[in-house]
Enzyme design. Structure first.
Site, PDB file in Angstrom:
ATOM      1  N   ALA A 189      -5.439  -5.983  11.157  1.00  0.00           N
ATOM      2  CA  ALA A 189      -5.034  -6.436   9.822  1.00  0.00           C
ATOM      3  C   ALA A 189      -6.057  -5.973   8.796  1.00  0.00           C
ATOM      4  O   ALA A 189      -7.241  -5.827   9.106  1.00  0.00           O
ATOM      5  CB  ALA A 189      -4.906  -7.956   9.796  1.00  0.00           C
ATOM      6  N   ASP A 190      -5.577  -5.746   7.585  1.00  0.00           N
ATOM      7  CA  ASP A 190      -6.471  -5.418   6.480  1.00  0.00           C
ATOM      8  C   ASP A 190      -5.905  -6.016   5.201  1.00  0.00           C
ATOM      9  O   ASP A 190      -4.727  -5.828   4.899  1.00  0.00           O
ATOM     10  CB  ASP A 190      -6.639  -3.910   6.313  1.00  0.00           C
ATOM     11  N   THR A 191      -6.737  -6.744   4.476  1.00  0.00           N
ATOM     12  CA  THR A 191      -6.314  -7.412   3.247  1.00  0.00           C
ATOM     13  C   THR A 191      -6.992  -6.771   2.044  1.00  0.00           C
ATOM     14  O   THR A 191      -8.202  -6.545   2.058  1.00  0.00           O
ATOM     15  CB  THR A 191      -6.656  -8.916   3.305  1.00  0.00           C
TER      16      THR A 191
ATOM     17  N   GLY B  85      -1.977  -5.614   5.267  1.00  0.00           N
ATOM     18  CA  GLY B  85      -1.310  -4.750   6.223  1.00  0.00           C
ATOM     19  C   GLY B  85      -1.529  -5.359   7.597  1.00  0.00           C
ATOM     20  O   GLY B  85      -2.618  -5.854   7.900  1.00  0.00           O
TER      21      GLY B  85
END
EC number: 3.6.1.9
Length: 193
Positions: A69-71, A106
């Site tokens: 995950a990437d924020t 994501g």
């Protein structure tokens, strides 16, 4: 429910997975978060980074479910990642002051056993109150601004800056649990049995 490998050292993502009682272990990705080198919309960039993180860990474990995950925070078409220093944090919070911004995560789920890749994103809109310089400087001094996209933690003291949220709350913390649940169901993994 199979065990998940979380490709992140984020304590917030760890807490969220514990909250919904998923079996998981943590193997952090070694990928550099260099979003400026990626192409596409902010959402596509977040998806690409989540995939890179999951793929990096998948190459090490070679089986099971890998979650990346990437924020990021987006305001006026500008992507705000994690602040480099106090000045960067100050500038980010000044930009967010009194405005609505997007928080985009994501999320990539790799099922290595069945060779399935699911890559999606979640967008949440967050409206901030007006922040004066004194409040911004005190918040930065607290240390909470660091290590977080947009320089704030909505689950911490930064919650006092949030006037309103449209969308998934857990997304602004770092992992959209509803979207993760839907993705797991596509892989025939049930959180609630």
């Amino acid at each position: 429910m199979r065990n998940i490998v979380l490709a992140s050292s984020s304590p917030r993502r760890k807490d969220l997975l514990e909250q919904i009682k998923l079996p998981f272990e943590i193997i952090p990705s070694d990928i550099e978060e260099n979003i400026s080198e990626l192409s596409g919309t902010p959402a596509k960039k977040a998806e690409q980074l989540s995939y890179q993180k999951a793929r990096d860990v998948a190459d090490k474990v070679q089986k099971g479910l890998i979650l990346g995950a990437d924020t990021i925070v987006v305001i006026d078409d500008e992507i705000l990642g994690k602040p480099k220093d106090s000045e960067d944090a100050y500038n980010m919070l000044k930009k967010l002051s009194g405005k609505e911004h997007e928080v985009i995560t994501g999320i990539c789920l790799l099922d290595l056993d069945n060779k399935i890749e699911l890559i999606q994103h979640e967008t949440t809109f967050v409206k901030f109150i007006e922040l004066d310089d004194e409040k911004i400087k005190a918040y930065i001094k607290s240390g909470e601004a660091f290590g977080k996209a947009g320089s704030y933690a909505a689950q911490g003291v930064g919650a006092i800056f949030v006037k309103g949220i449209k969308g998934c709350y857990s997304n602004i913390v770092g992992l959209p649990l509803n979207r993760l649940g839907n993705m797991l169901e596509k892989l025939n993994e049930k959180i609630i049995k």
